[in-house]
Design a protein around this motif. Sequence first.
Motif, PDB file in Angstrom:
ATOM      1  N   LEU A  32     -15.000  20.049  52.953  1.00  6.20           N
ATOM      2  CA  LEU A  32     -15.769  19.259  53.914  1.00  6.20           C
ATOM      3  C   LEU A  32     -15.268  19.395  55.341  1.00  6.20           C
ATOM      4  O   LEU A  32     -16.052  19.284  56.285  1.00  6.20           O
ATOM      5  CB  LEU A  32     -15.753  17.793  53.493  1.00  6.20           C
ATOM      6  N   ALA A  33     -13.986  19.589  55.518  1.00  2.04           N
ATOM      7  CA  ALA A  33     -13.402  19.761  56.852  1.00  2.04           C
ATOM      8  C   ALA A  33     -12.128  20.565  56.691  1.00  2.04           C
ATOM      9  O   ALA A  33     -11.390  20.364  55.732  1.00  2.04           O
ATOM     10  CB  ALA A  33     -13.107  18.411  57.492  1.00  2.04           C
ATOM     11  N   ALA A  34     -11.886  21.486  57.623  1.00  2.92           N
ATOM     12  CA  ALA A  34     -10.700  22.332  57.493  1.00  2.92           C
ATOM     13  C   ALA A  34     -10.290  22.914  58.828  1.00  2.92           C
ATOM     14  O   ALA A  34     -11.114  23.153  59.701  1.00  2.92           O
ATOM     15  CB  ALA A  34     -10.968  23.463  56.503  1.00  2.92           C
ATOM     16  N   ARG A  35      -9.017  23.120  58.949  1.00  2.00           N
ATOM     17  CA  ARG A  35      -8.373  23.874  60.011  1.00  2.00           C
ATOM     18  C   ARG A  35      -7.346  24.748  59.312  1.00  2.00           C
ATOM     19  O   ARG A  35      -7.062  24.547  58.124  1.00  2.00           O
ATOM     20  CB  ARG A  35      -7.655  22.930  60.993  1.00  2.00           C
ATOM     21  N   PRO A  36      -6.745  25.695  59.988  1.00  2.38           N
ATOM     22  CA  PRO A  36      -5.728  26.507  59.306  1.00  2.38           C
ATOM     23  C   PRO A  36      -4.581  25.674  58.721  1.00  2.38           C
ATOM     24  O   PRO A  36      -4.024  26.050  57.703  1.00  2.38           O
ATOM     25  CB  PRO A  36      -5.233  27.443  60.403  1.00  2.38           C
ATOM     26  N   ALA A  37      -4.251  24.531  59.317  1.00  3.70           N
ATOM     27  CA  ALA A  37      -3.117  23.741  58.845  1.00  3.70           C
ATOM     28  C   ALA A  37      -3.478  22.647  57.849  1.00  3.70           C
ATOM     29  O   ALA A  37      -2.603  22.059  57.235  1.00  3.70           O
ATOM     30  CB  ALA A  37      -2.399  23.109  60.041  1.00  3.70           C
ATOM     31  N   TRP A  38      -4.765  22.330  57.674  1.00  4.67           N
ATOM     32  CA  TRP A  38      -5.149  21.246  56.770  1.00  4.67           C
ATOM     33  C   TRP A  38      -6.579  21.422  56.269  1.00  4.67           C
ATOM     34  O   TRP A  38      -7.349  22.183  56.836  1.00  4.67           O
ATOM     35  CB  TRP A  38      -5.012  19.884  57.447  1.00  4.67           C
ATOM     36  N   ARG A  39      -6.882  20.694  55.181  1.00  6.45           N
ATOM     37  CA  ARG A  39      -8.258  20.675  54.698  1.00  6.45           C
ATOM     38  C   ARG A  39      -8.529  19.402  53.907  1.00  6.45           C
ATOM     39  O   ARG A  39      -7.618  18.819  53.326  1.00  6.45           O
ATOM     40  CB  ARG A  39      -8.585  21.918  53.899  1.00  6.45           C
ATOM     41  N   ILE A  40      -9.801  19.004  53.907  1.00  2.40           N
ATOM     42  CA  ILE A  40     -10.280  17.850  53.153  1.00  2.40           C
ATOM     43  C   ILE A  40     -11.428  18.342  52.288  1.00  2.40           C
ATOM     44  O   ILE A  40     -12.332  19.017  52.781  1.00  2.40           O
ATOM     45  CB  ILE A  40     -10.773  16.724  54.089  1.00  2.40           C
ATOM     46  N   SER A  41     -11.390  18.023  51.003  1.00  4.94           N
ATOM     47  CA  SER A  41     -12.442  18.495  50.114  1.00  4.94           C
ATOM     48  C   SER A  41     -12.795  17.436  49.079  1.00  4.94           C
ATOM     49  O   SER A  41     -12.094  16.439  48.916  1.00  4.94           O
ATOM     50  CB  SER A  41     -12.021  19.799  49.432  1.00  4.94           C
ATOM     51  N   LEU A  42     -13.896  17.676  48.399  1.00  5.24           N
ATOM     52  CA  LEU A  42     -14.375  16.826  47.317  1.00  5.24           C
ATOM     53  C   LEU A  42     -14.447  17.700  46.074  1.00  5.24           C
ATOM     54  O   LEU A  42     -15.242  18.645  46.026  1.00  5.24           O
ATOM     55  CB  LEU A  42     -15.749  16.245  47.661  1.00  5.24           C
ATOM     56  N   ALA A  43     -13.584  17.422  45.099  1.00  2.80           N
ATOM     57  CA  ALA A  43     -13.508  18.250  43.890  1.00  2.80           C
ATOM     58  C   ALA A  43     -14.146  17.527  42.713  1.00  2.80           C
ATOM     59  O   ALA A  43     -14.103  16.296  42.629  1.00  2.80           O
ATOM     60  CB  ALA A  43     -12.051  18.575  43.574  1.00  2.80           C
ATOM     61  N   GLU A  44     -14.725  18.310  41.815  1.00  7.49           N
ATOM     62  CA  GLU A  44     -15.313  17.782  40.582  1.00  7.49           C
ATOM     63  C   GLU A  44     -14.367  18.102  39.438  1.00  7.49           C
ATOM     64  O   GLU A  44     -13.913  19.239  39.295  1.00  7.49           O
ATOM     65  CB  GLU A  44     -16.677  18.418  40.327  1.00  7.49           C
ATOM     66  N   ILE A  45     -14.080  17.089  38.616  1.00 11.76           N
ATOM     67  CA  ILE A  45     -13.175  17.258  37.481  1.00 11.76           C
ATOM     68  C   ILE A  45     -13.923  16.850  36.219  1.00 11.76           C
ATOM     69  O   ILE A  45     -14.579  15.813  36.190  1.00 11.76           O
ATOM     70  CB  ILE A  45     -11.901  16.407  37.656  1.00 11.76           C
ATOM     71  N   GLU A  46     -13.798  17.664  35.197  1.00 11.58           N
ATOM     72  CA  GLU A  46     -14.436  17.361  33.915  1.00 11.58           C
ATOM     73  C   GLU A  46     -13.435  17.605  32.803  1.00 11.58           C
ATOM     74  O   GLU A  46     -12.998  18.739  32.582  1.00 11.58           O
ATOM     75  CB  GLU A  46     -15.673  18.231  33.721  1.00 11.58           C
ATOM     76  N   GLY A  47     -13.018  16.532  32.144  1.00 13.55           N
ATOM     77  CA  GLY A  47     -12.012  16.660  31.091  1.00 13.55           C
ATOM     78  C   GLY A  47     -10.641  16.940  31.681  1.00 13.55           C
ATOM     79  O   GLY A  47     -10.286  16.432  32.736  1.00 13.55           O
ATOM     80  N   ARG A  48      -9.863  17.789  30.998  1.00 14.14           N
ATOM     81  CA  ARG A  48      -8.505  18.142  31.460  1.00 14.14           C
ATOM     82  C   ARG A  48      -8.564  19.511  32.130  1.00 14.14           C
ATOM     83  O   ARG A  48      -8.968  20.485  31.505  1.00 14.14           O
ATOM     84  CB  ARG A  48      -7.551  18.154  30.272  1.00 14.14           C
TER      85      ARG A  48
END
Length: 191
Positions: A32-48
Amino acid sequence: MTHRARADLGIVRPSDVAPTPWANGVGVTRVLAARPAWRISLAEIEGRMPFSPFPGADRVLIPLGVEGVTLAIGEEERFVPQHAGAVFRGEDLVFADTGRGSGSVVTFMTRRESGRMRWRVRRVDGAITEEGVDVAVVLRGDVMVGTEALPPGTVIGRELLADVESRAGGTVVLIHLIAHRMASPISLPFP
């Protein structure tokens, strides 16, 4: 969308960004937002699912769903409830487990050599007025810009924070980006 473009947008909703595979190919995420030093994301997890390694990064995971997520970090296993944060290193062996269901998690990471993020989860009634906030991420509730309700996972840049308010007690994570004084001006972006 490039890393720079994502960081320059004032508001980025999860629907604005196409999902991409995790570096290990096991899951999907929306950066969703990123620079070379950082990033913000939304991940989907299903099970393990095993997380991709990011050596040299510090990571935070915040579950959006009421079911939370169980994290196995090395030999330690711990439950992370909705809107609580778990901190771990990018080189740690980490498995996330949603049980039999699926869930979304907000993740953010910084390159240790470049800086760090100071963050806190906060319930908002009215405007976001905190000093030093660089980015906010909507976790739940009626967080609005004008008459538009912003969905969970939406990233709001500093320049638009004054236009955002919650009319019914929304929950957000407020992030302050702290660069190291001696940080290298050139670093590779997160994959």
